[in-house]
Scaffold this active site. Structure first.
Site, PDB file in Angstrom:
ATOM      1  N   HIS A 166       0.726  -1.037   0.014  1.00 37.99           N
ATOM      2  CA  HIS A 166      -0.007   0.130   0.228  1.00 37.99           C
ATOM      3  C   HIS A 166       0.778   1.459  -0.028  1.00 37.99           C
ATOM      4  O   HIS A 166       0.868   1.937   0.935  1.00 37.99           O
ATOM      5  CB  HIS A 166      -0.770  -0.179   1.353  1.00 37.99           C
ATOM      6  CG  HIS A 166      -2.060   0.705   1.297  1.00 37.99           C
ATOM      7  ND1 HIS A 166      -2.070   2.177   1.343  1.00 37.99           N
ATOM      8  CD2 HIS A 166      -3.417   0.427   1.464  1.00 37.99           C
ATOM      9  CE1 HIS A 166      -3.112   2.778   1.151  1.00 37.99           C
ATOM     10  NE2 HIS A 166      -4.043   1.681   1.574  1.00 37.99           N
ATOM     11  N   GLU A 208      -0.632   1.239  -5.547  1.00 39.00           N
ATOM     12  CA  GLU A 208      -0.340  -0.098  -4.577  1.00 39.00           C
ATOM     13  C   GLU A 208      -0.338  -1.341  -5.517  1.00 39.00           C
ATOM     14  O   GLU A 208      -1.188  -1.643  -6.282  1.00 39.00           O
ATOM     15  CB  GLU A 208      -1.591  -0.214  -3.738  1.00 39.00           C
ATOM     16  CG  GLU A 208      -1.985   1.117  -2.946  1.00 39.00           C
ATOM     17  CD  GLU A 208      -3.204   0.999  -2.319  1.00 39.00           C
ATOM     18  OE1 GLU A 208      -3.778  -0.074  -1.943  1.00 39.00           O
ATOM     19  OE2 GLU A 208      -3.917   2.023  -1.870  1.00 39.00           O
TER      20      GLU A 208
HETATM   21  O1  LIG Z   1      -7.777   3.559   6.136  1.00 39.29           O
HETATM   22  P1  LIG Z   1      -7.234   2.244   5.452  1.00 39.29           P
HETATM   23  O2  LIG Z   1      -7.606   1.060   6.212  1.00 39.29           O
HETATM   24  O3  LIG Z   1      -5.540   1.954   5.650  1.00 39.29           O
HETATM   25  O4  LIG Z   1      -7.435   2.247   4.026  1.00 39.29           O
HETATM   26  C1  LIG Z   1      -7.131   3.287   3.180  1.00 39.29           C
HETATM   27  C2  LIG Z   1      -7.552   2.915   1.655  1.00 39.29           C
HETATM   28  O5  LIG Z   1      -6.814   1.812   1.186  1.00 39.29           O
HETATM   29  C3  LIG Z   1      -7.005   1.565  -0.001  1.00 39.29           C
HETATM   30  O6  LIG Z   1      -6.081   0.627  -0.525  1.00 39.29           O
HETATM   31  C4  LIG Z   1      -8.594   1.140  -0.389  1.00 39.29           C
HETATM   32  O7  LIG Z   1      -8.724   0.990  -1.778  1.00 39.29           O
HETATM   33  C5  LIG Z   1      -9.445   2.235   0.203  1.00 39.29           C
HETATM   34  O8  LIG Z   1     -10.740   1.961  -0.039  1.00 39.29           O
HETATM   35  C6  LIG Z   1      -9.054   2.497   1.680  1.00 39.29           C
HETATM   36  O9  LIG Z   1      -9.946   3.388   1.996  1.00 39.29           O
END
Ligand SMILES: O=P(O)(O)OC[C@H]1O[C@@H](O)[C@H](O)[C@@H](O)[C@@H]1O
Length: 279
Positions: free
Chosen positions: A151, A251
């Site tokens: 991510h 990502e």
């Molecule tokens: O707040 P988190 O759990 O780290 O997620 C952040 C975002 O991560 C992204 O990878 C998703 O596609 C989104 O939908 C999500 O809101």
């Protein structure tokens, strides 16, 4: 060189350095928090990030594993899996005159949501680039279904002026519109909020924010997620709309229809390499 340290909240950190690069890795989540190549920081890390065992850290390269997004059938399970909030262990370290290598492992984690006999290993190699390989090992007699992502929060000059030419013409699923399929028109990433899963993108993409070009190469991946919450970041505890203007998540994933089955006693490796696109 590899040094062990303690960071904010007492979380264990590992500082890696190679001749032209440095990286900081948190043992919680095996999360790369910072990476400088030739003195330039590539990653965005929230100044309001939480540093507390068991809470996700906003920024760097969180690992979404063994599922990406919501759990496929358990509504109470944590978003993006349990790897990012678990404490990993050091398996191997190696240093040479040209590169530094660190391998971390996650054997048992996830509590009620754990996939039995399923382990993860993250290999981090730092040379003039940052290379990550996340291997899932299925030690059971049953096939295991996983989805996952690096991510990556990239630091960008302005998130509304970023081009990713490789995504022009690419099919995507729009997470903001009930996974509706669509085609990306042109190289410009549309203004935030944006939450898309691009399918079968090229394995090498260049992220150009007008002031620098970053190259992201992927292995074992057939999907790339692009996320930026824009003004909606004000609703998040560890981020703001103003901060969102200076980051873009790109990502490297196995998400949606690109989820993978790891056969009994088999493995699957997802890889990414991040570098400055200067050649
Ligand atoms: O707040 P988190 O759990 O780290 O997620 C952040 C975002 O991560 C992204 O990878 C998703 O596609 C989104 O939908 C999500 O809101």
């Amino acid at each position: 060189m590899i040094e062990f340290d303690r960071g904010a909240g007492g979380l264990p950190l590992i500082r890696m350095s190679a001749p032209q690069a440095t990286a900081t890795v948190c043992l919680q989540g095996a999360q790369v928090l910072a990476c400088q190549l030739k003195g330039e920081e590539l990653l965005w890390l929230s100044p309001n990030a939480d540093y507390e065992l068991g809470r996700a850290i906003r920024g760097g390269i969180p690992l979404c594993w063994p599922w990406f997004g919501a759990h496929p059938d358990q509504p109470g399970a944590p978003n993006h899996g349990y790897a990012r909030t678990a404490l990993w262990q050091v398996a191997t370290t190696e240093t040479s005159s040209t590169r530094t290598f660190l391998q971390l492992k996650l054997e048992q984690a996830g509590g009620p949501y754990a996939i039995p006999d399923c382990a993860a290993t993250l290999s981090i190699t730092l040379d003039e680039k940052l290379h990550l390989h996340l291997t899932t090992a299925n030690r059971s007699k049953q096939p295991i279904r996983i989805s996952q992502a690096f991510h990556t929060y990239l630091k960008v000059a302005q998130s509304d002026s970023v081009d990713i030419a490789a995504l022009a013409g690419c099919r995507y699923l729009d997470k903001r519109h009930n996974m509706q399929p669509n085609i990306q028109r042109g190289p410009r990433i549309p203004p935030a909020p944006i939450d898309r899963i691009y399918l079968q993108p090229p394995s090498r993409v260049v992220i150009d924010d007008g002031s620098r070009r970053l190259r992201l190469e992927s292995e074992g991946s057939g999907s790339t997620v692009v996320w930026n919450p824009g003004d909606e970041a004000d609703a998040l505890k560890d981020m703001s709309a103003e901060m969102a203007q200076h980051m873009l998540c790109v990502e490297t994933a196995n998400a949606a229809e690109d989820s993978r089955t790891v056969p009994p006693h088999g493995t699957h490796t997802l890889g990414m390499t991040l570098s400055q696109d200067i050649e």
